[in-house]
Design a protein around this motif. Structure first.
Motif, PDB file in Angstrom:
ATOM      1  N   PHE A   1       9.939   6.293   9.979  1.00 17.78           N
ATOM      2  CA  PHE A   1       9.761   5.974  11.383  1.00 17.78           C
ATOM      3  C   PHE A   1       9.767   7.231  12.238  1.00 17.78           C
ATOM      4  CE2 PHE A   1      11.405   1.732  10.118  1.00 17.78           C
ATOM      5  CZ  PHE A   1      10.410   0.956  10.694  1.00 17.78           C
ATOM      6  N   ASP A   2       8.940   7.206  13.277  1.00 21.67           N
ATOM      7  CA  ASP A   2       9.019   8.189  14.343  1.00 21.67           C
ATOM      8  C   ASP A   2       9.888   7.577  15.438  1.00 21.67           C
ATOM      9  OD1 ASP A   2       8.738   9.896  16.467  1.00 21.67           O
ATOM     10  OD2 ASP A   2       6.552  10.029  16.375  1.00 21.67           O
ATOM     11  N   PRO A   3      11.097   8.094  15.673  1.00 26.85           N
ATOM     12  CA  PRO A   3      12.008   7.460  16.646  1.00 26.85           C
ATOM     13  C   PRO A   3      11.383   7.241  18.016  1.00 26.85           C
ATOM     14  CG  PRO A   3      13.138   9.182  15.423  1.00 26.85           C
ATOM     15  CD  PRO A   3      11.684   9.295  15.068  1.00 26.85           C
ATOM     16  N   SER A   4      10.445   8.083  18.410  1.00 26.08           N
ATOM     17  CA  SER A   4       9.846   7.957  19.744  1.00 26.08           C
ATOM     18  C   SER A   4       8.819   6.833  19.814  1.00 26.08           C
ATOM     19  CB  SER A   4       9.183   9.280  20.146  1.00 26.08           C
ATOM     20  OG  SER A   4       8.096   9.589  19.277  1.00 26.08           O
TER      21      SER A   4
ATOM     22  N   ARG B   1       5.246   1.873  10.555  1.00 24.18           N
ATOM     23  CA  ARG B   1       5.743   3.243  10.681  1.00 24.18           C
ATOM     24  C   ARG B   1       4.618   4.232  10.927  1.00 24.18           C
ATOM     25  NH1 ARG B   1       8.646   2.486   5.026  1.00 24.18           N
ATOM     26  NH2 ARG B   1       6.947   0.951   4.983  1.00 24.18           N
ATOM     27  N   ASP B   2       3.428   3.911  10.439  1.00 22.84           N
ATOM     28  CA  ASP B   2       2.279   4.799  10.639  1.00 22.84           C
ATOM     29  C   ASP B   2       1.083   3.965  11.075  1.00 22.84           C
ATOM     30  OD1 ASP B   2       0.377   6.744  10.705  1.00 22.84           O
ATOM     31  OD2 ASP B   2       0.590   7.379   8.613  1.00 22.84           O
ATOM     32  N   LEU B   3       0.863   3.905  12.375  1.00 15.93           N
ATOM     33  CA  LEU B   3      -0.253   3.123  12.910  1.00 15.93           C
ATOM     34  C   LEU B   3      -1.597   3.802  12.682  1.00 15.93           C
ATOM     35  CD1 LEU B   3       1.343   1.998  16.292  1.00 15.93           C
ATOM     36  CD2 LEU B   3       0.730   0.503  14.389  1.00 15.93           C
ATOM     37  N   ASP B   4      -1.579   5.070  12.349  1.00 13.18           N
ATOM     38  CA  ASP B   4      -2.822   5.826  12.176  1.00 13.18           C
ATOM     39  C   ASP B   4      -3.272   5.927  10.721  1.00 13.18           C
ATOM     40  OD1 ASP B   4      -2.877   6.382  14.928  1.00 13.18           O
ATOM     41  OD2 ASP B   4      -1.543   8.102  14.665  1.00 13.18           O
ATOM     42  N   SER B   5      -2.558   5.290   9.818  1.00 12.38           N
ATOM     43  CA  SER B   5      -2.906   5.388   8.400  1.00 12.38           C
ATOM     44  C   SER B   5      -4.185   4.617   8.105  1.00 12.38           C
ATOM     45  CB  SER B   5      -1.763   4.855   7.539  1.00 12.38           C
ATOM     46  OG  SER B   5      -2.092   4.934   6.165  1.00 12.38           O
ATOM     47  N   ASN B   6      -5.029   5.199   7.273  1.00 13.64           N
ATOM     48  CA  ASN B   6      -6.281   4.567   6.841  1.00 13.64           C
ATOM     49  C   ASN B   6      -6.284   4.417   5.324  1.00 13.64           C
ATOM     50  OD1 ASN B   6      -7.938   4.239   9.300  1.00 13.64           O
ATOM     51  ND2 ASN B   6      -7.708   6.453   9.446  1.00 13.64           N
ATOM     52  N   PRO B   7      -7.026   3.470   4.799  1.00 17.01           N
ATOM     53  CA  PRO B   7      -7.069   3.299   3.342  1.00 17.01           C
ATOM     54  C   PRO B   7      -7.748   4.483   2.659  1.00 17.01           C
ATOM     55  CG  PRO B   7      -8.706   1.898   4.415  1.00 17.01           C
ATOM     56  CD  PRO B   7      -7.872   2.485   5.509  1.00 17.01           C
ATOM     57  N   SER B   8      -7.402   4.675   1.419  1.00 20.65           N
ATOM     58  CA  SER B   8      -8.067   5.709   0.632  1.00 20.65           C
ATOM     59  C   SER B   8      -9.426   5.192   0.174  1.00 20.65           C
ATOM     60  CB  SER B   8      -7.215   6.100  -0.571  1.00 20.65           C
ATOM     61  OG  SER B   8      -6.915   4.956  -1.351  1.00 20.65           O
TER      62      SER B   8
ATOM     63  N   ASN C   1       0.811  -1.220   0.000  1.00 23.05           N
ATOM     64  CA  ASN C   1       0.000   0.000   0.000  1.00 23.05           C
ATOM     65  C   ASN C   1       0.841   1.265   0.000  1.00 23.05           C
ATOM     66  OD1 ASN C   1      -2.723  -1.004  -0.033  1.00 23.05           O
ATOM     67  ND2 ASN C   1      -2.371  -1.769   2.037  1.00 23.05           N
ATOM     68  N   GLY C   2       2.075   1.163   0.467  1.00 25.44           N
ATOM     69  CA  GLY C   2       2.977   2.307   0.407  1.00 25.44           C
ATOM     70  C   GLY C   2       2.662   3.415   1.383  1.00 25.44           C
ATOM     71  N   ASP C   3       1.974   3.103   2.461  1.00 24.20           N
ATOM     72  CA  ASP C   3       1.613   4.146   3.428  1.00 24.20           C
ATOM     73  C   ASP C   3       2.199   3.889   4.806  1.00 24.20           C
ATOM     74  OD1 ASP C   3       0.078   1.896   3.921  1.00 24.20           O
ATOM     75  OD2 ASP C   3      -1.653   3.024   4.620  1.00 24.20           O
ATOM     76  N   GLY C   4       3.040   2.857   4.943  1.00 27.20           N
ATOM     77  CA  GLY C   4       3.650   2.584   6.236  1.00 27.20           C
ATOM     78  C   GLY C   4       2.730   1.903   7.223  1.00 27.20           C
ATOM     79  N   SER C   5       1.636   1.307   6.750  1.00 29.73           N
ATOM     80  CA  SER C   5       0.670   0.682   7.648  1.00 29.73           C
ATOM     81  C   SER C   5       1.017  -0.763   7.986  1.00 29.73           C
ATOM     82  CB  SER C   5      -0.734   0.729   7.033  1.00 29.73           C
ATOM     83  OG  SER C   5      -0.759   0.056   5.781  1.00 29.73           O
ATOM     84  N   GLU C   6       2.002  -1.344   7.295  1.00 28.36           N
ATOM     85  CA  GLU C   6       2.397  -2.727   7.559  1.00 28.36           C
ATOM     86  C   GLU C   6       3.710  -2.764   8.346  1.00 28.36           C
ATOM     87  OE1 GLU C   6       0.417  -5.109   6.788  1.00 28.36           O
ATOM     88  OE2 GLU C   6      -0.905  -4.116   5.341  1.00 28.36           O
ATOM     89  N   HIS C   7       3.985  -3.907   8.952  1.00 22.55           N
ATOM     90  CA  HIS C   7       5.258  -4.108   9.630  1.00 22.55           C
ATOM     91  C   HIS C   7       6.389  -4.087   8.607  1.00 22.55           C
ATOM     92  CE1 HIS C   7       2.457  -5.436  12.688  1.00 22.55           C
ATOM     93  NE2 HIS C   7       3.432  -5.622  13.555  1.00 22.55           N
ATOM     94  N   THR C   8       7.593  -3.860   9.090  1.00 21.03           N
ATOM     95  CA  THR C   8       8.779  -3.951   8.236  1.00 21.03           C
ATOM     96  C   THR C   8       9.738  -4.965   8.851  1.00 21.03           C
ATOM     97  OG1 THR C   8       9.878  -2.131   9.401  1.00 21.03           O
ATOM     98  CG2 THR C   8       8.573  -1.575   7.449  1.00 21.03           C
ATOM     99  N   GLU C   9      10.651  -5.452   8.045  1.00 23.21           N
ATOM    100  CA  GLU C   9      11.628  -6.409   8.534  1.00 23.21           C
ATOM    101  C   GLU C   9      12.963  -6.186   7.856  1.00 23.21           C
ATOM    102  OE1 GLU C   9      11.686 -10.583   6.769  1.00 23.21           O
ATOM    103  OE2 GLU C   9       9.574 -10.037   6.480  1.00 23.21           O
ATOM    104  N   ALA C  10      13.999  -6.681   8.497  1.00 22.23           N
ATOM    105  CA  ALA C  10      15.342  -6.616   7.930  1.00 22.23           C
ATOM    106  C   ALA C  10      16.164  -7.735   8.518  1.00 22.23           C
ATOM    107  CB  ALA C  10      15.993  -5.268   8.226  1.00 22.23           C
ATOM    108  N   SER C  11      17.169  -8.176   7.761  1.00 17.30           N
ATOM    109  CA  SER C  11      18.012  -9.288   8.184  1.00 17.30           C
ATOM    110  C   SER C  11      19.467  -8.852   8.250  1.00 17.30           C
ATOM    111  CB  SER C  11      17.867 -10.466   7.213  1.00 17.30           C
ATOM    112  OG  SER C  11      18.790 -11.482   7.520  1.00 17.30           O
TER     113      SER C  11
END
Length: 894
Positions: free
Chosen positions: A725-728, A703-710, A595-605
């Motif tokens: 990301f919001d560091p806080s 990264r954005d827990l408040d994002s809603n779909p269009s 979706n490109g809005d930061g509403s999903e989790h992210t991962e890295a290895s």
């Protein structure tokens, strides 16, 4: 003694008078937190009476106690005393505790007693009795002032004692006294869910318990259709100008017909003769569902009064006879006879149930189109007992013909892209590349396995046809939930195989196909699979096992343009469902979009030195080999690498040990024998966790827990910016990854000089099953070295990507890529991974700096324990480790 008696009576009477004058006859209202929630709500307010007035719980009766006379008259009968205590406890529940106290005080004052004619013994006894009574009176007064009964008990203390007793019992059973019964918790949650669903069941006309059906039979059926609306309930605006698709396009016409009629106009249920068919819910669509063929989805139609689909309303009921399960596929005679014994060629592992579902659907489509040419094929494809097979066959083919073609999927699904294109977009040693390539290898291996198992399959099915259908199964199937052989799965299987009991059928699939259906099933779910995904959906779906149907209801997540929560789904809004909780990496590899809005989790290895053989696809596919071993009469199931893969992986793991941090010089067998032995032990531990994703991968919340779909999926959620990301607000669990770094950074000085013993013991204790050994935090010097190791790994991981964070942020915000194009999607996926790595690196560097300052303040071990090698030690120093075999404990080989 007489003088003492007289003085005692005077003091008691005087005290009595003072108490009466002081207290008077007023009431005191006190707030008591009776429910223990500490909120002081109205429900917590109770009236505590602290004088002689009547209790507010009983306006007609003055609280008295017959036990008063029993306490004073020593010759009272035991039966009367017992009766009086019962009466007191019964009355005190609704009356003032102080009334009982005052009654006892009056009895003391009236009992003047005495007389010079009594003997000395009786006088002494009388005095002692009076003293005892005085003590009791004083205690009663104190208790009464606290608003308690003198005979009351402390329920909290009793509960605490019971808990202690229970803890002792649990401890004796070898359990933790702080453990909880997960089964009971699940049962309570299940009961709560069932209770909450009762109203929705009645509103949707779904299956209910016999008692509720009896009520409906008696005329209480008004609620059955209360929320099953019809078009007559709404003034729907038929706005021809709002149609955004070409009605002359035959493909769009067919899509529109499918969206309109497949579920919403279903009439196959009337002819169904499924087992227990009376318990299967009929199909239903909310009348405000508007087909959007260009986007292959539904939106909410406009009405003259701007109606919304209310929160909790039934959007759609998708019954069992419109679904196609993996269970149906495995029951198919052709699949059961020729395909169930297929196995992956490289590992010999069983195939996933989704593979059998894909093969079943491919054959079904080819036979319907006259493209299955095997003349000896006498198998029947109809496995679901439907009254009108032709009608049911037509429904299934309408669904299969609606699925996108191979050419269409090539544009969006990464498993159909070449490895070179994937490497260009993501880099070769990144999580996305590994996962997408894993899915590609899974599908190709399944196809090869089926061709090897069945000549008919090999002769009739092309790789392209199978891969296309397998992608549909992977990306479009929904899970009805975990199967329970004692409940809904038994109902689902009942009556299908008359020669097999339920457990026999389950055992058959387990033994012949290696598929355990009690772990879960999957179902192709027409219409539901066409709705788009967002982490904050406006509908919720659930397979109701008793009704044998997916029931989709409106969720309370919609907001107005001003961001004000309005509940339900407004007109013009696309139906948005959740496919589950995924990282952007997994969402893209499995479904082909983000979706490109930061509403999903992210991962890295941080596994930058070795390729992981466990790629995160769960039971579906693995490069590891499934093995079983009997240890102490227990079956131990393990996933192990093949000898060839093990040796290859072992060589690459040596690179993690090239930085001999914490030592003045590089470690060799000649210069530092103990350090060399420890390095060998570290290599053995690294081999055991090489394919444990939790030891190398970190997942961070959205990264954005408040994002809603269009309003619709063709409108970007974020314009002119990219998520960050919001560091806080960054939250993640990195305990296992930092444990891996501590293992790499261990020196012989750690664990108080016993690091070799600790690692040796860890290998022995974790020789069977999963390797759960972890290096806990030790000294500040070790933590400094571990954080430095993490910073080094994250920096190396960032260098594997073909782009940089700042570049992708700028390109996405500047509109360089077309919305939902390959480049746009890839940029969002790799941005999430790179941002996750940058967060880890920032935390690691900051933490290392703090540890360094702390060690400096403490002094002592700074010069050696804090030593960091800026360049790796020669690889040949570690290559000798491959030839070593460590023996200890009487020659036991590790």
């Amino acid at each position: 003694i007489d003088m003492a008696n007289t003085s005692l009576r005077r003091r008691a009477n005087a005290k009595k008078g003072k108490q009466r004058n002081k207290q008077g006859s007023t009431n005191t209202n006190t707030n008591v937190d009776v429910d223990g929630d500490g909120d002081g709500n109205v429900s917590d307010r109770v009236q505590v009476v602290t004088n002689d007035t009547k209790s507010p719980m009983d306006d007609n009766t003055q609280a008295t106690s017959a036990s008063t006379s029993a306490a004073v008259k020593a010759k009272a009968k035991a039966k009367a005393s017992k009766s009086s205590r019962k009466k007191y406890h019964k009355s005190s529940s609704g009356n003032s505790n102080s009334n009982y106290t005052n009654t006892r005080r009056r009895s003391v004052g009236d009992d003047s007693g005495g007389g010079g004619e009594e003997g000395d013994i009786f006088r002494i006894a009388r005095c002692i009795l009076l003293v005892v009574i005085a003590i009791v009176v004083a205690a009663s007064i104190t208790i009464a002032r606290q608003g308690k009964s003198p005979f009351s008990f402390d329920a909290t203390k009793i509960k605490q004692k019971k808990k202690i007793a229970a803890s002792i019992t649990i401890a004796r059973q070898g359990k933790s006294p702080f453990s909880f019964d997960a089964t009971k918790i699940k049962q309570k949650k299940k009961k709560k869910i069932q209770k909450e669903a009762t109203g929705a069941r009645a509103g949707a006309g779904l299956k209910d318990d016999p008692g509720r059906r009896k009520e409906r039979a008696n005329g209480n059926a008004n609620n059955i259709s209360r929320r099953r609306f019809t078009k007559e309930d709404f003034d729907i605006v038929d706005d021809e100008e709002s149609v955004d698709w070409d009605r002359n396009d035959l493909t769009l016409q067919r899509t529109n017909d499918f969206l309109t009629n497949y579920v919403c106009s279903d009439d196959t249920h009337a002819a169904a003769t499924l087992s227990n068919s009376e318990n299967v819910a009929s199909a239903y669509c909310h009348p405000l569902l508007k087909p959007e063929p260009a986007r292959r989805t539904h939106s909410v139609a406009k009405t003259a009064s701007n109606d919304t689909i209310k929160n909790g309303d039934i959007i759609m009921v998708l019954p069992r006879h419109l679904l196609i399960w993996d269970l149906d596929a495995m029951r198919d005679p052709f699949v059961a006879d020729q395909l169930l014994e297929a196995r992956h060629g490289e590992t010999g592992n069983p195939l996933d149930s989704g593979a059998f579902l894909a093969s079943y659907l491919v054959r079904l489509k080819l036979k319907a189109g006259g493209l299955w040419s095997n003349e000896d094929d006498h198998y029947d494809t109809g496995t679901v007992n439907i009254g009108d097979q032709d009608q049911y066959q037509e429904k299934r083919m309408a669904f299969l013909n609606m699925l996108p073609s191979y050419q269409t999927l090539q544009k969006t699904h990464p498993t159909l892209w070449s490895d070179n294109e994937l490497a260009t977009l993501f880099g070769r040693l990144t999580p996305t590349f590994a996962l997408v390539r894993g899915y590609k290898n899974m599908m190709n291996s399944e196809f090869d396995a089926f061709c090897a198992a069945s000549d008919a399959f090999n002769d009739n099915v092309d790789r392209e046809d199978y891969v296309t259908m397998r992608i549909h199964v992977m990306s479009r199937s929904f899970g009805p939930g975990l199967s329970d052989a004692e409940s809904w799965l038994e109902e689902e299987m009942s009556g299908v195989h008359h020669t097999l009991e339920l457990q026999d059928e389950l055992d058959f699939y387990q033994s012949k196909a290696g598929v355990d259906l009690t772990r879960g099933t999957r179902a192709m779910s027409p219409i539901l699979d066409m709705w788009d995904h967002h982490a904050v959906p406006n509908v919720q779906w659930r397979y109701r096992k008793g009704d044998r149907a997916f029931v989709i209801t409106a969720a309370n997540t919609a907001t107005s343009e001003e961001g004000i929560g309005i509940g339900g789904i407004p007109s013009g809004q696309d139906i948005m469902v959740s496919y589950g909780t995924y990282t952007d990496t997994h969402l893209f590899a499995k479904f082909g979009f983000v979706n490109g809005d930061g509403s999903e989790h992210t991962e890295a290895s941080v596994a930058i030195m070795h390729p992981m053989l466990e790629i995160g696809t769960g039971f579906q596919f693995s490069y590891l080999i499934a093995t079983e071993q009997v240890v102490e009469n227990k079956i131990i199931r393990k996933m192990v690498a093949s000898p060839r893969d093990h040796e290859s992986q072992k060589r690459t793991m040596l690179n993690y040990l090239r930085y001999d941090d914490g030592y003045e010089e590089c470690v060799t067998k000649e210069s530092n024998p103990e350090g060399y032995q420890l390095k060998l032990l570290k290599l053995l531990h690294l081999e055991k966790i090489a394919n444990r994703s939790d030891r190398w991968t970190v997942k961070i919340k959205p990264r954005d827990l408040d994002s809603n779909p269009s309003a619709s999926s063709d409108i970007p959620i974020l314009m002119d910016q990219a998520p960050k990301f919001d560091p806080s607000k960054v939250k993640f669990d990195g305990s296992r990854v930092i444990s891996t770094c501590r293992l790499v950074a261990l020196t012989t000085a750690d664990y108080d000089g016993k690091a070799i013993d600790v690692l040796t013991k860890g290998l022995l204790e974790n020789s069977n099953g999963d390797h759960d050994f972890m290096v806990d935090r030790q000294s500040s010097a070790l933590e400094y070295r571990a954080l430095t190791c993490l910073a080094r790994l994250t920096t190396g991981a960032l260098e594997l990507y073909p782009s940089k964070v700042r570049v992708d942020m700028k390109d996405l915000a500047g509109g360089k890529f077309t919305f939902q194009s390959k480049e746009w999607t890839a940029a969002h996926v790799r941005l999430g991974e790179m941002q996750t790595l940058e967060v880890l690196r920032s935390i690691a560097k900051s933490g290392a700096s703090q540890m360094k300052s702390k060690v400096r303040d403490e002094g002592g071990e700074y010069e050696v324990g804090m030593n960091i090698h800026r360049a790796p030690c020669p690889l040949e120093n570690n290559m000798k480790l491959l030839e070593e075999e460590i023996t200890m404990f009487g020659g036991t080989s590790m």
